[in-house]
Design a protein around this motif. Structure first.
Motif: not given
Length: 278
Positions: A23-25, A105-107, A112-118
């Protein structure tokens, strides 16, 4: 009540520390809009862990006595493994966990699926802590009667959430290095007691019948059902008349584990205390 409280406090602080760093990052890098995705990963991890615990508990209730003893032994052994791996993993990973999470987090947000990756990243980070807690609580609940263990676990979670929020907001300065060190020592004693109880369950199931002579009997001095004996039994698996095999596995596990855990860590790495500024 004290054991589940302290274990869930430690597990909760670990999970809160991870979520707090994430959350902080995100906040510092101007990506706070992704926080709802983080919470989706957290809640999915908790839901899956609770489902696993519920299924195991229901299965245990359906088994005959011998199968229940086998399952209790199995859950106890798994709890010993996850508790031990937990304290040693945090001892090693604490010094680099902040940077590793930042890179993850950066990765996760670069594909292409940023939400899913996070979501996946947060899910596995939190699920590890949650599943460890589930197996430990199942092992403890098998040895405890009444609601004291459950109340202790819930209190541990609530206090850990408050600590995690305080660390995140910057208003609480907790020496995390010392906290994890001494709770780690405590957990190793708990794990040794669970291992001893698992050996007893294997004997009850008829799977282990070696070294079953009574090693010593101090029931006249410190009985299992006395005030102090009950506390020690609930915390560390104390038995006033353990068998030789129970005593052997207890010390064969505890002595090397404590030595390895308390050995000075190699210098040159970042202290976990730096993570609380995340």
């Amino acid at each position: 009540m004290l054991v589940p409280f302290l274990i869930m406090l430690r597990e909760g602080v670990e999970a809160a520390l991870i979520v707090g760093i994430i959350a902080s990052y995100l906040h510092k890098t101007g990506r706070s809009a992704w926080m709802p995705v983080v919470w989706i990963g957290v809640f999915l991890a908790l839901a899956v862990s609770m489902l696993v615990g519920t299924v195991l508990q229901l299965l245990r209730a359906e088994f005959p006595q011998r199968a229940q003893e086998m399952m209790e032994a199995g859950i106890g052994l798994i709890a010993v493994v996850v508790l031990t791996s937990m304290v040693f993993w945090m001892r090693k990973a604490a010094r680099s966990i902040k940077n590793e999470l930042h890179h993850s987090i950066d990765a996760a947000l670069s594909d292409h699926y940023r939400g899913l990756g996070l979501i996946v990243m947060v899910f596995f980070a939190v699920a590890r802590e949650a599943l460890e807690s589930i197996f430990f609580l199942l092992a403890i609940f098998q040895q405890s009667e009444g609601s004291a263990a459950l109340i202790g676990a819930l209190l541990g979670v609530l206090v850990s959430v408050a600590i995690g929020y305080g660390i995140f907001r910057g208003g609480l300065r907790l020496n995390l290095r010392r906290f994890f060190r001494w709770t780690g020592v405590f957990i190793l004693f708990v794990a040794a007691g669970l291992l001893m109880k698992s050996v007893a369950s294997l004997h009850e199931a008829g799977l282990w019948n070696h070294l079953q002579a009574i090693a010593f009997d101090i029931s006249s001095v410190l009985p299992d059902d006395g005030p102090i004996g009950s506390v020690l039994a609930g915390m560390f698996g104390y038995s006033s008349s353990p068998t030789v095999s129970e005593v052997v596995v207890y010390f064969l596990f505890l002595i090397p584990a404590l030595i390895l855990f308390l050995l000075p860590h190699r210098a040159g790495s970042q202290s976990i205390a730096a993570n609380k500024s995340a």
